[in-house]
Write an enzyme that holds these catalytic residues in place. Structure first.
Site: not given
Ligand code: SF4
Length: 363
Positions: A85, A92, A89
């Site tokens: 990604c 995540c 986040c």
């Molecule tokens: S939650 Fe994880 S997979 Fe989804 S955008 Fe954020 S970092 Fe990327």
């Protein structure tokens, strides 16, 4: 015990309590699952467990174990074909533990097997699905599922940052639903959460994608994770203005090995909110008719998740334990280890009008 109480405990104590509560806290998400076991290893951690079916007026809970003959039907499958990604986040649930992606033809073979086993809806997720081959990989899978497999519903969950208009021109016809993750309409909060990339504005991008979905006749959906940084926010006006077909609102949760615990790539403890705080958020947005809440409890065992090796991920022990790959043992043998609770899937409204031809939308 409520998660809010845990939040006020020292971290080490909270972790110990969470470990004891692993089962109840186990839930999944649109973006999760671990990769803790190599493909060839047996499922040593699998043990006989009681499936906790939703309590209903229909009667007592049904006991199910790993020798139950009746395999669930993979009606709706979430295929997390990549863990990579471009966002970071903090909470995540499906982190970049590997960079593996199946070759396109192998992925198609697995999807055809799922169709054969009864799949009606496929959702492509990650990681970020548009990262692989600049969106061509997911585009080809979307086209294959709609055109060749003739699935009633094909959808993608994305952070939206890498989608270009040319993708809609090429593949928009084959896509029923595009779900974009958006946790806040305050860009500062998005940056705090980790949804952001330098100068790119996540909210502005969301509006651009909304417009493209209109122009190319793709149903538009929003996914939000409610956490410590956005739990006080009032999103009524912005959501109504964007007018998604569904607004899926998830309660942030901890998954051992993903965003919690020693071998995790994230420490999401500071994002967690209590059940009461989640309820207050829902109550503040009760007038948004497209809102679909997903509390930790409600999400339990009600998603069928395939990881990048096409292994079903079982979350009953509080972390994602993979089955063997459907490519090696077939769907029926693998799905027995998925921990999937079909009743809970139906109870949470997992089956809905999911084909854009049935939605009768005013694009
Ligand atoms: S939650 Fe994880 S997979 Fe989804 S955008 Fe954020 S970092 Fe990327």
């Amino acid at each position: 015990m409520q998660l809010g109480v845990l939040c006020r405990l020292p971290l080490a104590v909270a972790r110990a309590v969470l470990a004891a509560l692993r089962g109840p806290l186990c839930a999944l998400c649109w973006n999760l699952a671990p990769l803790s076991r190599p493909l060839s290893l047996p499922l040593a951690g699998w043990r006989r467990v009681s499936a906790i079916s939703p309590v209903s007026s229909a009667g007592p809970r049904r006991e199910r174990d790993d020798h139950d003959d009746a395999s669930p039907t993979p009606t709706s499958v979430n295929y997390h074909f990549t863990r990579q990604c471009n966002y970071k986040c903090g909470f995540c649930f499906h982190t970049a533990k590997t960079s593996f992606v199946l070759p396109l033809e192998e992925a198609k073979r697995g999807l055809a097997m799922l169709k054969e086993a009864g799949m009606e809806k496929i959702n492509f997720s990650g990681g970020e699905p548009f990262l692989q081959d600049r969106g061509e990989f997911v585009g080809k899978l979307v086209q294959f599922c709609k055109q060749d497999l003739k699935l009633p519903s094909v959808s993608i969950v994305s952070n939206g940052s890498l989608i270009r208009e040319r993708w809609f021109k090429k593949y928009g016809d084959y896509l029923d639903i595009l779900a974009i993750s958006c946790d806040s309409f305050d860009e500062n909060v998005n940056v705090l959460i980790g949804r952001g990339q330098g100068k790119k504005n996540h909210v502005e991008n969301l509006h651009k994608l909304r417009q493209w979905c209109r122009e190319y006749a793709v149903a538009f959906k929003i996914n939000s994770v409610i956490n410590r940084f956005n739990v006080e926010e009032d999103m009524n006006e912005q959501i109504k203005a964007l007018n998604p077909v569904r607004w899926k609102v998830f309660q942030c949760l901890l998954i051992e090995g993903e965003n919690s615990g020693e071998d995790a790539l994230r420490e999401a403890e500071r994002f967690v909110i209590s059940d009461e705080e989640f309820e207050q958020f829902l109550d503040r947005h009760k007038d948004v008719s497209c809102l679909v809440p997903e509390s930790n409890q409600k999400m339990r065992d009600s998603y069928l998740i395939l990881d990048e090796y096409m292994r079903f991920l079982n979350c009953r022990n509080g972390r994602k334990e993979p089955s063997k790959s459907i490519l090696d043992v077939g769907v029926e043998a693998a799905i027995k280890f998925s921990g999937f609770d079909e009743k809970m899937f139906l109870k949470r409204g997992g089956k809905y009008v999911w084909s854009k031809t049935d939605m009768k939308l005013d694009w």
